[in-house]
Design a protein around this motif. Structure first.
Motif: not given
Length: 166
Positions: A19-20, A25-26, A32-33, A48-51
């Motif tokens: 998971i880490h 990676a995300i 980068m983008h 939301e993604r971090e949560a």
């Protein structure tokens, strides 16, 4: 008979390490983008993604992201199982700490919208499979700059059962 050479086995990643690794990676791909969108919308999406990854580390099984109903306005940021409890999770992201905690942005009107959406979500679950317990959680997320780089390191505050159904 010749003895076949054995290739060394790679160590297996634990679920926590995996998971880490996904979260890292995300985060790197995101740095980068950069998209051309309103900065507050980008901050909310990042939060939301971090949560999602933070909750997975704490035993939540996320089953829906940004769930919307055709009948009602708004969306449920995350829907997840925590044990046998179905959790409707609202994520509030801030780029810095303020005098008021981020979870205070979930006022009575927002709670009313979330309750309505949660009822609509529950009605879609067949009656025999509906959970006996459900709750509303609020994740407050503060994106603070990293010490050694330009990365942001999230700071989480998880409020389980932040408000009730009534």
């Amino acid at each position: 008979m010749p003895v076949a050479a054995r290739t060394p086995r790679r160590p297996r990643l634990t679920a926590r390490a995996w998971i880490h690794a996904q979260s890292w990676a995300i985060r790197r791909l995101h740095s980068m983008h950069r998209t051309r969108s309103a900065s507050h919308l980008e901050t909310g999406t990042l939060g939301e993604r971090e949560a999602l990854f933070h909750l997975r580390l704490h035993g939540y099984i996320v089953v829906a992201r940004r769930w919307k109903s055709a009948k009602f306005r708004g969306d449920l940021d995350l829907v997840a199982w925590h044990g046998s409890t179905l959790c409707f999770i609202e994520v509030k992201t801030r780029t810095h700490r303020d005098a008021f905690a981020a979870e205070l942005a979930v006022d009575h009107e927002k709670q009313r919208v979330l309750r309505r959406l949660a009822r609509a979500y529950m009605q879609r679950i067949p009656a025999p499979r509906r959970p006996s317990t459900a709750r509303f959680d609020v994740v407050s997320l503060y994106l603070t700059p990293g010490i050694a780089s330009n990365d942001t390191w999230p700071e989480f505050v998880l409020n389980q059962g932040a408000f009730e159904w009534a």
